[in-house]
Design a protein around this motif. Structure first.
Motif, short mmCIF file in Angstrom:
data_model
loop_
_atom_site.label_atom_id
_atom_site.label_comp_id
_atom_site.label_asym_id
_atom_site.label_seq_id
_atom_site.Cartn_x
_atom_site.Cartn_y
_atom_site.Cartn_z
N LYS A 154 23.95 17.70 75.71
CA LYS A 154 24.25 17.89 74.29
C LYS A 154 24.58 16.59 73.56
CE LYS A 154 24.25 22.51 74.31
NZ LYS A 154 22.99 23.11 73.94
N GLU A 155 24.75 15.48 74.29
CA GLU A 155 25.24 14.28 73.61
C GLU A 155 24.23 13.62 72.70
OE1 GLU A 155 24.85 14.71 76.80
OE2 GLU A 155 23.89 13.02 77.76
N ILE A 156 22.95 14.08 72.74
CA ILE A 156 21.97 13.50 71.82
C ILE A 156 21.73 14.47 70.67
CG2 ILE A 156 20.83 11.92 73.41
CD1 ILE A 156 18.74 14.07 73.91
N SER A 157 21.39 13.90 69.54
CA SER A 157 21.21 14.73 68.35
C SER A 157 19.87 15.44 68.42
CB SER A 157 21.26 13.87 67.10
OG SER A 157 20.19 12.94 67.14
N ASN A 158 19.75 16.50 67.62
CA ASN A 158 18.49 17.26 67.61
C ASN A 158 17.28 16.43 67.21
OD1 ASN A 158 19.07 19.75 68.66
ND2 ASN A 158 19.73 20.63 66.71
N PRO A 159 17.38 15.62 66.14
CA PRO A 159 16.21 14.81 65.79
C PRO A 159 15.79 13.87 66.92
CG PRO A 159 17.78 14.79 63.99
CD PRO A 159 18.45 15.47 65.14
N THR A 160 16.78 13.27 67.61
CA THR A 160 16.45 12.37 68.74
C THR A 160 15.79 13.16 69.85
OG1 THR A 160 18.41 11.11 68.18
CG2 THR A 160 17.42 10.66 70.33
N ARG A 161 16.34 14.35 70.08
CA ARG A 161 15.79 15.22 71.14
C ARG A 161 14.32 15.53 70.84
NH1 ARG A 161 19.79 19.33 71.09
NH2 ARG A 161 21.04 18.10 72.52
N LYS A 207 18.04 8.64 78.04
CA LYS A 207 17.59 9.40 76.86
C LYS A 207 16.85 8.50 75.87
CE LYS A 207 20.19 12.94 78.22
NZ LYS A 207 20.64 12.26 79.43
#
Lengths: 457, 143
Positions: free
Chosen positions: A302-309, A261
């Motif tokens: 789901k383990e990454i945050s929305n901004p990172t995504r 990721k």
């Protein structure tokens, strides 16, 4: 000698780009991996700049192209002095460590022997096979010798010459000839095919050796390099050889991007996809597939945050569109493709059970063909026996991609209207097996021989 | 689903052995291929393509278009190959398939009489003929 200079400039340019993108990446990536990725991306970058120069300056001007590519490389070099120094230090450390390693010596010597064989196999057909002189090298001659009228290849040639085909390969060869633009006196297409044969194998080995024991990674690379049919097809000077390399690069970085990721891997994935779309028309379908699968994986995990995504997705799409500008521009110059998904409203004489059986017959014939020496039998058996592993969270995107790509190919075959399907299958199925072989070896070796995931670097 | 360790180990060993066997077998084939290729090279030292049109480009330097006429069937594979050969050989001159409306026309017909009959109709004169039956003709053309 005249070819070494442009190729070296391409390597430097690619290295600067890759090191720049990976500078914040914490993963430990071997020098060989970085070299194999950089060389291919650098060649593509120089090919695309040659394409744009040829359009902007209305013809092929080799010294101007050389000046621009050298300037671009110098600029990239100046902007990446730190990463280049670190890479050089890493390379020296790895070379020093390898000198004492008998496996490295034996493996390298064996590779060198096989390289001589590749050169020998290439010299058997120095002008390539059918598509090489009928399409790619013929178009190269128009680019080199037709001045501003090089665009005649799009509208004035017989339809057999596939005027809609992308131009990565001829432009790459034109770049290779910039110091001495005389083809066929300087056989750049042959050298390009040899280079991509080696790069594909090196990329396979260097990527697998990050995750599986080096001996097994070496075995995987030898399966390609030791197969005379694979080497013969790879040196036929088709775009398939470059396509093999870039497709493998896409799958490698799809795996890395999904596993870790990190936006740097997503960025390089985007670049590879963009280049793939400028290599062959199938690249566009592959981009749509891989982009959908990758973005879906970002949503699902789901383990990454929305901004990172969002950050990863933007870098991925941005890199793709940056690399795909050449493809987009080409679509304005070239006519529409006449063979794929055309005349869908008309009578589709193969869109039935007989069509499916015909496709199945040709696929089975290819798998059973003795030229492949049971490689596909073993590979497919490995895949079937590893089905639970193919659905692992880091592998499922590649599995879904391969299955979806197969379905798309089946659909394209069944909607054939402009030619006999049997002839089309006979001409294209061997080539599909050729360019999918490294990808098949990558996934099967990865799922069965991967070291403890907790110990991944 | 967790796969038993021994099953994994069995698969790894089994497939390693299979692939090693394939590589070793391929290396033996290499030797056979090498011998076959070297004996072939004694007969044909290098790949030859478009030999039917060798030298044609010397007569049509700086010509933009070359008409190409053949009486072969439209989807004949051999004709497709010849067309591809000649386009490669004389690029960047454009081969205009079955179009006689050019100054230079190449006749790749089944017999010379067919070619000469067409030439007579369009007022073209033969320029050169090669041992493969290819006839390059030139017709009067406004300069």
């Amino acid at each position: 000698m005249t070819l070494i200079v442009p190729y070296f400039i391409s390597f430097l340019a690619g290295l600067c780009v890759v090191l720049s993108i990976l500078k914040d990446n914490k993963r430990s990536l071997s020098s060989l991996f970085l070299i194999s990725v950089s060389f291919g991306l650098g060649l593509a970058l120089c090919s695309m700049s040659t394409f744009f120069c040829t359009i902007l300056f209305e013809g092929y001007h080799p010294l101007l192209i050389l000046f621009l590519n050298v300037s671009l490389t110098a600029l990239l070099g100046c902007l990446n002095i730190g990463p280049l120094k670190r890479f050089s230090a890493q390379l020296l450390i790895e070379i020093k460590a390898s000198i004492k390693n008998g496996f490295v010596w034996a493996g390298s010597i064996f590779y060198i022997i096989l390289c001589f064989y590749i050169r020998f196999a290439a010299s058997l057909h120095p002008w390539g096979d059918w598509d090489a002189w009928a399409l790619w090298n013929m178009k190269l001659k128009f680019i080199l010798y037709n001045g501003a009228d090089w665009t005649d290849i799009f509208h004035k040639l017989h339809w057999h010459t596939q005027p809609d085909y992308p131009l990565l390969l001829p432009m790459m060869n034109a770049w290779g000839l910039c110091l001495y633009p005389q083809y066929p006196q300087i056989n750049a297409p042959m050298m390009t095919s040899i280079l991509f044969t080696l790069l594909g194998v090196l990329l396979l080995y260097s990527t697998l050796s990050l995750f599986i024991p080096r001996l097994h990674a070496y075995l995987a690379s030898l399966i390609c390099l030791a197969n005379p049919y694979y080497v013969y097809k790879a040196t036929a000077q088709y775009a398939d050889t470059a396509f093999t390399y870039y497709l493998l690069g896409c799958l490698v970085f799809l795996y890395l991007a999904v596993q870790y990721k990190e936006r740097s891997f997503a960025s390089i994935l985007g670049l590879f996809l963009g280049v793939l779309s400028f290599c062959k028309n199938e690249g566009i379908a592959i981009f749509l597939l891989i982009a959908s699968i990758f973005l879906l994986s970002l949503i699902i995990h789901k383990e990454i945050s929305n901004p990172t995504r969002k950050n990863i997705a933007l870098w991925f799409l941005g890199s793709f569109f940056f690399a795909a500008v050449a493809t987009i521009v080409l679509k304005f110059l070239a006519p529409a493709n006449r063979d794929i998904l055309t005349n869908l409203n008309g009578q589709l004489s193969y869109f039935n059970w007989e069509g499916i059986l015909l496709v199945k017959k040709h696929i089975l014939e290819e798998i059973n063909d003795k030229r492949w020496v049971h490689i596909w039998h073993i590979g497919l058996l490995l895949s079937v026996l590893g089905i639970p592993k193919l659905l692992r969270r880091d592998i499922w995107p590649i599995t879904v991609f391969l299955l979806s790509y197969f379905i798309i190919l089946l659909f394209i075959y069944l909607t054939t209207t402009t030619m006999d399907l049997s002839w089309r299958l006979k001409s294209t199925v061997p080539r599909i097996f050729f360019y999918l072989m490294p990808a098949m070896l990558f996934i099967t070796f990865l799922i069965h021989f991967k070291k403890d995931p907790a110990k991944d670097r | 689903m967790k796969i038993p360790f021994t099953y994994n180990r069995f698969l790894r060993i089994f497939f390693s052995v299979c692939f090693i066997g394939i590589v070793v077998y391929n290396l033996f084939i290499f030797k056979k291929e090498d011998d076959r290729i070297r004996s072939l090279k004694k007969l044909i030292p290098h790949q030859v393509i478009a030999h039917q049109f060798a030298g044609l480009e010397n007569y049509i330097k700086d010509v933009d278009y070359l008409g190409y006429y053949t009486d072969a069937k439209p989807n004949d594979d051999e004709q497709s190959k010849l067309l591809a050969y000649i386009q490669y050989q004389i690029a960047p001159t454009i081969v205009d398939f079955n179009n006689l409306n050019h100054e230079y026309i190449l006749f790749a017909c089944s017999s010379e009489s067919v070619a000469y009959e067409i030439m007579k109709k369009i007022g073209a004169e033969p320029v050169v003929k090669n041992p493969y039956g290819m006839i390059l003709a030139k017709r009067p053309w406004p300069s």
